[in-house]
Design a protein around this motif. Structure first.
Motif, PDB file in Angstrom:
ATOM      1  N   ARG A 159      -6.324   0.845  -9.485  1.00  0.00           N
ATOM      2  CA  ARG A 159      -7.483   0.143  -8.931  1.00  0.00           C
ATOM      3  C   ARG A 159      -8.312  -0.484 -10.043  1.00  0.00           C
ATOM      4  O   ARG A 159      -8.736  -1.638  -9.940  1.00  0.00           O
ATOM      5  CB  ARG A 159      -8.335   1.106  -8.101  1.00  0.00           C
ATOM      6  CG  ARG A 159      -7.654   1.646  -6.864  1.00  0.00           C
ATOM      7  CD  ARG A 159      -8.652   2.283  -5.909  1.00  0.00           C
ATOM      8  NE  ARG A 159      -9.417   3.366  -6.504  1.00  0.00           N
ATOM      9  CZ  ARG A 159      -9.042   4.639  -6.548  1.00  0.00           C
ATOM     10  NH1 ARG A 159      -7.865   4.992  -6.008  1.00  0.00           N
ATOM     11  NH2 ARG A 159      -9.803   5.562  -7.093  1.00  0.00           N
ATOM     12  N   LEU A 166      -8.663  -2.671  -3.125  1.00  0.00           N
ATOM     13  CA  LEU A 166      -8.867  -1.224  -3.074  1.00  0.00           C
ATOM     14  C   LEU A 166     -10.006  -0.799  -3.984  1.00  0.00           C
ATOM     15  O   LEU A 166     -10.755   0.133  -3.659  1.00  0.00           O
ATOM     16  CB  LEU A 166      -7.572  -0.512  -3.485  1.00  0.00           C
ATOM     17  CG  LEU A 166      -6.391  -0.652  -2.510  1.00  0.00           C
ATOM     18  CD1 LEU A 166      -5.118  -0.128  -3.141  1.00  0.00           C
ATOM     19  CD2 LEU A 166      -6.686   0.082  -1.208  1.00  0.00           C
ATOM     20  N   THR A 222       0.826  -1.203   0.000  1.00  0.00           N
ATOM     21  CA  THR A 222       0.000   0.000   0.000  1.00  0.00           C
ATOM     22  C   THR A 222       0.864   1.259   0.000  1.00  0.00           C
ATOM     23  O   THR A 222       0.484   2.287  -0.579  1.00  0.00           O
ATOM     24  CB  THR A 222      -0.936   0.000   1.221  1.00  0.00           C
ATOM     25  OG1 THR A 222      -1.719  -1.195   1.191  1.00  0.00           O
ATOM     26  CG2 THR A 222      -1.869   1.191   1.211  1.00  0.00           C
TER      27      THR A 222
END
Length: 898
Positions: A587, A647, A572
Motif C-alpha cells: 500500500r 487501498l 485484490t
C-alpha cells in the motif's frame, strides 16, 4: 476461379466457354512468380524477394524489367480465367506485389483450415469428425508442393514446412482412426509410410500402436526392434521417449488379454491398456487467445521432454493468463500423453476446505521461498513508517500463509480422488477404508502416460503429493506462488503481453486507441479482455470513448469490470494472500509514480533501512505484486499501482500517507538532484515530473521547489519544454504559498530562461524583470544578478546593445554581493556584450572568469562551455555558442541554431 499449389500449379477458371478448366501458366519462371505469390497470398512479397527466388545465383541486369513482364503475363492470364480484373487480383503495393484470393479459392488455405478444424475436433475428443476433416485435408494433395515449378529459397522453405504439415495431418488422422477402432485397416498404410519416412519416430509409434490394438503384440514388438536397430545403426542414437515408453507398455501388457481387432479405444481406467489421448475436464480453448507463442512453445517443450519426477509450472500475476496458457499447452501436447489429459482446478467454487492434515503451517517458516529469517527482519526494527499501517499484529511472523481471500482449496487427498474419478477410477474410502487416493493416483500415473493439469495451486508443498513419479506421466501446474528451485521443476513465468499482441486483442478499438488502451491496461491479458468486452457490450462506444474513460486513474478499475469479469477483484486476491507486513508495504508503495525504482527509493518510502526493506520488497515480488525487470530494479505494474493507491487511501491514516510522500520526494531529490547523480534521459523525466505533481497535490510546498530545482538542468539539456513549464509553474505556486521570496524569484527566472529558449521574447522579458524585482525584495543578490544578466542577453539579441551593456553593469554590481552562479552568468553575458562592442579580444577576461567560477561550482557542463568559447574566439567569423548547446550567428542576430 481457383488456385491449386498442393501439387502441380493449376489455375481453374470460372465456369464458361472461355475460362473453364484447369490451366497451367506458361513458362517455368512465370509459374515460379505466381507460385511464390500464392504461397504468401494476402502478404506483400517484395520485388527483391521475387528476384532472389527467380535468380538465386545472381540476377541479370534486366531482372526488374523481366519481372515486370512476368507480372503482366500473370495479370492477363488471371483476367482471362475469371471475371475480376487481373490488377484487382494481383496488386502492386510498395515494395512489391500482393495477390488476393477469396475464401475457398486457394487449396493451401482450404487445407490449413480443414487441418486446424480437425486438430480442434481431435483435442475435443470428437474423433469421427476429426477423421473426416483431416482426411479431406489430405485429399487436397495431388503431389509434391508446386511440382514441376522451379523453386528458389523461399519456395524451398515453404515446401519443407508444408511437407511437415502434411505428415502431421496424416498422423493426426491416424490417431482419430485408431480411436474409432480402425487399427487393422491402418496397419498396411502405416507400414508404407514408415518405409517412405524411415526415421520419423511418430509414424513408427503409430504403427506399433495399431499392431497392438489389432492383437498383434509380437509384430508390435518386432516393429519396435526394427526401428530401434535402424536408429542405432544409422544415427548412433536410441529411440526417443515416445517409442521407449511404448516399448515398456508393450512388455508390461504381455500377460493381459489382447483386445479384439475391431475393438474401439476404451476410456482411461485403472486397468486399461495404454491408449491414445483423451481429454477429461479440460476447458474449451480460449477463443480470444492472442500471442504468448514463445511461452507456449516453452511449456509444450517442457511437457514433452519431461523426465521421471519432472513437472512444469506456469506462474505469474493474477490476470496474466496462466490457466489459458496451460490449457492451450495441454491441448498442444496431448498427443504425447495417449492415456489422457486430466484437468483439475484446486480452488473449485463451493469446494471443501483445505485438508487440515496437509495445510501449511503458519508462522515465519510457512513459505519455503521466504525462508525462516524474513519474519524477524520485519519485526520491531521496521521503524515508525510501517508501524501504524501494520498494527499490533505485524510482529516477527508474517502471519497466515494465505490471507482471508484465499477461499477453499482441495486437499491433496480430495484432489487425488477427483483426478481418479476423471480417469474413471473412483476410490471410495467408505467402501474400502484402506483405499488411499494418493497411492491409487501414483499407481495410475506410474503405469500410464498421463498429463495432470493442476490449476491455481497455492504452493509447491500442496501439489507435491499429487505429482507423478513415473517416467511416462507429468504434471502442469499453475499458480502465483510456485518459486523456481523446487526439485524437478521447470518454470515459465508470465508477464504483460507484447505491445503488438495487446493491440491485436484490441483490434476493434482502432490502431491509435488500441495502443493507448493497451498502455493504460498495463498490457495485462485479463484487463485487455475486459476492455475488449466493454467495446463488444457497448456498440455505441468507440475506441476513443473507452480510452477516455480509462485515462482517469480514480475510476479505471471500475471501467475494467464487465459482468463477472472484475479486474480489481482478481488483483485484490493476490494482495490478500500476501503476509500482513507485505500488504502494508504494498500500500505504501502506491505513492510512487509509474516507472521503475531502486531499493533505496523503496526503503525510503517504507521508512526502513535498506536491509530491513529488502526482504519485504522481495516478498512482494514473490507474490507478483511487484516485478523485478533487472537487478536492484523494481516496478509496480500499472493496474497494481492503482490498486495500491486505492487501498492506501482506504486503509491507512493520512499522516502515514503524507509521511511516505515526503520520504519519496526527499529520496527523489537525492537520486537526481545531486552532482553525483547520473543525468536523466528524456524517457526518464516523466516519473520525477509526476512526483512534482504528487508533492504539489499533497501540499508539500518546500519539496515541490526542491524537486523543480533538481530537475532544471536535465529539463534544459533534454529540451523537455512542456515538463519544464509544468513543473516550474507548480513550483512557482508552491513558493508563493510557502511565502518563500527567494524561491519565488528563482522560479520566475527559470521560467524566463524557458521562454528565452522558446524565443517568446516578450514573455521572457516580463519574467526576467519580475524575477529581478522579487529577488531584490528578498535580498537575494545572486538571483537578482542572474535575472538581470538574462534580461541583458535578451536585449542584446534584440539589437539593443547599449541597454544590454547597462543591464550587465547592474548585474555586475548585484553579483559582487552574490554567489558564484550569479557571477558566472553575469560574466558570460558580459563576454557576449564585449564581442559586440569591442571585439573578440575583449571577451577573454570575462570568459576566463567564467572558467574559474565553473571550477568553483564543480559544474563540468559550464566549464566545458567556457573552454569551447575561449577556443573559438580566435577562429573565423561564424556561429557563437551563447549558452551551452545554443548557438548564434554573429552577423545576423535573428538566426539561432541548436
Amino acid at each position: 476461379m481457383r488456385f491449386r499449389i498442393l501439387g502441380p500449379l493449376e489455375v481453374v477458371g470460372d465456369p464458361g466457354p472461355a475460362s473453364a478448366g484447369a490451366r497451367t501458366p506458361g513458362p517455368p519462371k512465370v509459374r515460379a512468380v505466381l507460385g511464390t505469390l500464392l504461397a504468401r497470398t494476402g502478404e506483400i512479397v517484395p520485388v527483391d524477394g521475387l528476384v532472389d527466388e527467380l535468380w538465386p545465383d545472381g540476377p541479370p541486369r534486366t531482372a526488374l524489367t523481366t519481372l515486370h513482364v512476368y507480372v503482366s503475363q500473370i495479370r492477363k492470364a488471371l483476367s482471362a480465367a475469371g471475371p475480376r480484373d487481373g490488377r484487382e487480383v494481383l496488386e502492386t503495393r510498395r515494395p512489391g506485389y500482393v495477390l488476393h484470393t477469396a475464401p475457398g479459392e486457394l487449396d493451401l488455405a482450404v487445407f490449413e483450415g480443414l487441418r486446424e478444424q480437425g486438430r480442434d475436433a481431435l483435442r475435443d475428443g470428437d474423433h469421427a469428425r476429426a477423421a473426416a476433416l483431416l482426411r479431406r485435408a489430405e485429399e487436397l494433395w495431388r503431389g509434391p508442393f508446386l511440382s514441376g515449378t522451379p523453386r528458389g529459397p523461399l519456395l524451398e522453405a515453404t515446401a519443407a514446412r508444408l511437407e511437415e504439415a502434411r505428415l502431421e495431418t496424416v498422423e493426426q488422422r491416424v490417431r482419430a482412426d485408431l480411436h474409432l477402432g480402425r487399427a487393422r485397416e491402418l496397419v498396411t498404410e502405416l507400414r508404407s509410410l514408415t518405409v517412405e519416412h524411415p526415421l520419423r519416430e511418430e509414424l513408427h509409434a503409430l504403427l506399433i500402436t495399431a499392431l497392438h490394438h489389432d492383437g498383434r503384440l509380437a509384430e508390435a514388438l518386432h516393429a519396435y526392434a526394427q526401428v530401434r536397430r535402424r536408429l542405432v545403426d544409422e544415427l548412433g542414437a536410441e529411440p526417443g521417449a515416445r517409442l521407449r515408453g511404448l516399448h515398456q507398455e508393450l512388455l508390461s501388457t504381455q500377460d493381459e488379454p489382447l483386445p479384439p481387432a475391431t475393438a474401439t479405444l476404451r476410456p482411461l481406467t485403472a486397468s486399461a491398456s495404454p491408449r491414445t489421448a483423451v481429454l477429461r475436464g479440460l476447458p474449451a480453448p480460449d477463443e480470444g487467445w492472442v500471442g504468448r507463442e514463445h511461452e507456449l512453445a516453452l511449456v509444450e517443450q517442457a511437457l514433452t521432454e519431461s523426465r521421471s519426477g519432472g513437472w512444469t509450472a506456469v506462474t505469474g500475476p493474477p490476470g496474466s493468463g496462466k490457466t489459458a496458457l496451460a490449457v492451450a499447452a495441454a491441448r498442444r501436447a496431448a498427443d504425447a500423453f495417449p492415456d489422457g489429459v486430466l484437468f483439475l482446478g484446486l480452488r473449485p467454487d463451493g469446494g471443501p476446505a483445505l485438508d487440515p492434515a496437509l495445510a501449511p503451517a503458519a508462522g515465519p517458516t510457512h513459505d519455503p521461498a521466504l525462508g525462516p529469517t524474513l519474519g524477524p527482519a520485519l519485526g520491531p526494527a521496521h521503524g515508525p513508517a510501517l508501524g501504524p499501517a501494520l498494527g499490533p499484529a505485524h510482529g516477527p511472523a508474517l502471519g497466515p500463509a494465505h490471507g482471508p481471500a484465499l477461499g477453499p482449496v482441495l486437499g491433496p487427498a480430495e484432489a487425488a480422488a477427483r483426478l481418479l474419478r476423471l480417469a474413471g477410477v473412483p476410490v471410495d474410502p467408505a467402501v474400502d477404508p484402506a483405499a488411499d487416493p494418493l497411492e491409487a493416483l501414483h499407481r495410475l500415473t506410474a503405469t500410464r502416460r498421463v498429463l495432470l493439469v493442476l490449476d491455481d495451486a497455492p504452493s509447491v508443498a500442496h501439489v507435491r503429493p499429487l505429482l507423478p513419479t513415473g517416467a511416462g506421466s507429468t504434471a502442469l501446474v499453475t499458480g502465483r506462488f510456485l518459486p523456481d528451485g523446487s526439485s524437478g521443476l521447470r518454470s515459465v513465468r508470465l508477464g504483460p503481453l507484447e505491445q503488438t499482441e495487446a493491440e491485436e486483442l484490441l483490434a476493434a478499438a482502432g490502431p491509435t486507441a488500441a495502443a493507448e488502451i493497451a498502455r493504460l491496461c498495463g498490457r495485462l491479458p485479463l484487463a485487455l479482455r475486459a476492455a475488449a468486452l466493454q467495446l463488444s457490450a457497448r456498440p455505441h462506444w468507440t475506441g476513443g470513448t473507452l480510452a477516455g474513460r480509462l485515462r482517469d486513474e480514480a475510476t479505471r478499475l471500475d471501467v475494467l469490470r464487465v459482468g463477472e469479469l472484475d479486474v480489481r477483484q482478481r488483483l485484490t486476491s493476490a494482495y490478500e494472500t500476501a503476509p500482513a507486513t507485505a500488504r502494508a508495504a504494498f500500500r505504501l508503495l502506491g505513492v510512487l509514480p509509474p516507472g521503475r525504482f531502486g531499493p533505496r527509493t523503496a526503503a525510503a518510502v517504507l521508512g526502513l533501512g535498506p536491509g530491513a526493506a529488502a526482504p519485504l520488497v522481495e516478498c512482494l515480488v514473490d507474490h507478483h505484486l511487484l516485478t523485478a525487470p533487472a537487478p536492484d530494479t523494481y516496478e509496480l505494474p500499472e493496474l497494481l499501482r492503482l490498486l495500491a493507491a486505492e487501498l492506501l487511501a482506504a486503509e491507512d491514516p493520512e499522516e502515514s500517507i503524507r509521511a511516505a510522500r515526503v520520504r519519496m520526494c526527499e529520496a527523489s531529490v537525492e537520486s537526481f538532484g545531486t552532482p553525483a547523480a547520473p543525468p536523466l534521459t528524456a524517457e526518464d523525466l516523466d516519473a520525477p515530473a509526476r512526483i512534482v505533481r504528487t508533492a504539489h497535490g499533497a501540499g508539500l510546498w518546500p519539496l515541490v521547489v526542491r524537486l523543480a530545482d533538481a530537475l532544471t538542468d536535465d529539463l534544459e539539456r533534454t529540451a523537455a519544454w512542456d515538463l519544464w513549464e509544468e513543473t516550474h509553474t507548480l513550483a512557482l505556486d508552491a513558493a508563493h504559498r510557502a511565502h518563500d521570496g527567494a524561491a519565488h524569484a528563482r522560479m520566475l527566472r527559470k521560467l524566463a530562461d524557458l521562454a528565452w529558449q522558446q524565443r517568446a521574447v516578450e514573455r521572457s522579458a516580463e519574467l526576467y524583470g519580475e524575477a529581478a524585482r522579487r529577488a531584490e525584495e528578498a535580498g537575494e543578490a545572486d538571483e537578482r544578478a542572474r535575472s538581470l544578466a538574462g534580461l541583458a542577453e535578451l536585449r542584446l539579441d534584440g539589437g539593443r546593445v547599449e541597454r544590454a551593456a547597462e543591464l550587465v553593469r547592474s548585474a555586475l554590481d548585484a553579483a559582487a554581493a552574490g554567489g558564484a552562479a550569479g557571477r558566472y552568468e553575469t560574466h558570460r553575458v558580459q563576454a557576449l556584450v564585449a564581442i559586440e562592442t569591442e571585439g573578440a579580444g575583449a571577451a577573454v577576461g570575462p570568459l576566463t572568469d567564467c572558467l574559474a567560477l565553473a571550477t568553483v561550482l564543480g559544474d563540468r557542463r559550464r566549464e566545458a562551455y567556457a573552454r569551447r568559447a575561449l577556443r573559438r574566439l580566435d577562429g573565423p567569423p561564424g556561429p557563437l555558442e551563447v549558452r551551452p548547446g545554443v548557438w548564434r550567428w554573429r552577423r545576423d542576430r535573428r538566426r539561432w541554431v541548436r
